[in-house]
Write a protein that holds these residues in place. Sequence first.
Motif: not given
Length: 454
Positions: A334-336, A379-382, A385-389
């Motif tokens: 979620e941090i990303m 990495t996939r999860r992060h 989440a980055l894509e979401r940001a």
Amino acid sequence: MSFPKQFVWGAASSAYQIEGASKEGGKGPSVWDTFCQKKGAVWNGQSGAVACDHYHRYKDDVGLMRGIGLQAYRFSISWPRVLPNGVGKVNARGLAFYDKLVDEIFAANITPWVTLFHWDLPHALHRRGGWLNPDSSDWFAEYTHAVVAKLSDRVQHWITLNEPQVFISLGYQDGRHAPGDKLPFKKLLQVGHNALLAHGKAVQVIRKHATLRPQIGYAPFAVLSYPATDGAADIRAARQDMFTISGKHCWNNTWWMDPVFKGRYPEDGLKLFGKDAPSFTQKEMETISQPVDFFGVNAYMGNKVRAGKGGKPERVPLPVGHDLTAFRWPVTPEIMHWGLRFYWERYRHPIVVTENGMSNIDWVALDGRVHDPQRIDFTRRHLLALERAIAAGVDVSAYFHWSVMDNFEWADGYKERFGLIYVDYSNQKRVLKDSAHWYKQVIATNGKCLHKEP
Ligand code: GCO
């Protein structure tokens, strides 16, 4: 949802963690060379004296990076390799190494991103007081100039300091990292102020002397929070948690970021630190807040936060059995999304993820391959989440996986493996881990394959 067309996919390393050749090519000792000799300082008495022997194997290593399809490679320059005494006579052989490395990187169709300081302060400067010496920022400017003079006809991407909080806190407060000092808090903050000044002066030097138009960034350690739910109160609490200084230590964001991006120390910090806060002039704050082009975020883990009584941020303990990396760091993708979003809202500076990754218990299987499904999943999860940001409007232009290869993890020696490439330290053999093959697909599809099961 998708990544911008121009998004840059990379991986990172740092000099002391991979180069080895600690006494070769005219290099002077760094504080890490001397610290590692101290009994009990590093896990199993290990050191970066040989590390991944990248100094001798850089051509093959860059070849492997090309094989993965990396578009950018972030590495750091060893200050004492360039200036064995920290200042004064430049070591031509030291610069020649980076000169060849940069050429090799370009030949592989990869863009080099250079970090100027990733913790290996010349020991000679430590003996003169190191970062406590009021001249330290000028020393750093001199070193920066030497590097820029040699490389800026090709290198355009520069990062001044890597994680000041970490090298200052662990190196000068707890003594767990080089140089192993335990300074009182007031002196610690002076070290911090000098390091911030060094950052600012380096930016000035790069702008003034770079041949090619530079892109300059700063990569502090990211203290990240994310809301326990998507409710407005929890979001507010998580944001507040990220930008509040709540203790007399270095583990916060604003003390290290507001001076650079806003030109001032945060009020709550000044108040809490009181007499321990450094004295400074307006001119110094102007030096520290030289405009930079990007904000480097080193993102590993974060705190889950909810709104407590009166909306006050409350850190929520993770449930028993929560996902952990080999280092026992919580897995908090979620941090990303949230962390980057909060930074963007506050600083409005284009973000580059300069580090993200995990240590895993990797070994070469009987089939000769290194299977690291955890790293792929992490990495996939992060990245999702980055894509979401990014979809939420956060300006993120690049991602660097930490690390390109297994390496010397500071006080933890070779215990932790962070690489996409496995390194057998007994014979320096490299094996591309499954995650490297997977990351190749991520790069090739510009992140589209993240939506498919690997
Ligand atoms: C850091 C440093 C790296 C570490 C990595 C894993 O972020 O602490 O930049 O040198 O190896 O972060 O701990």
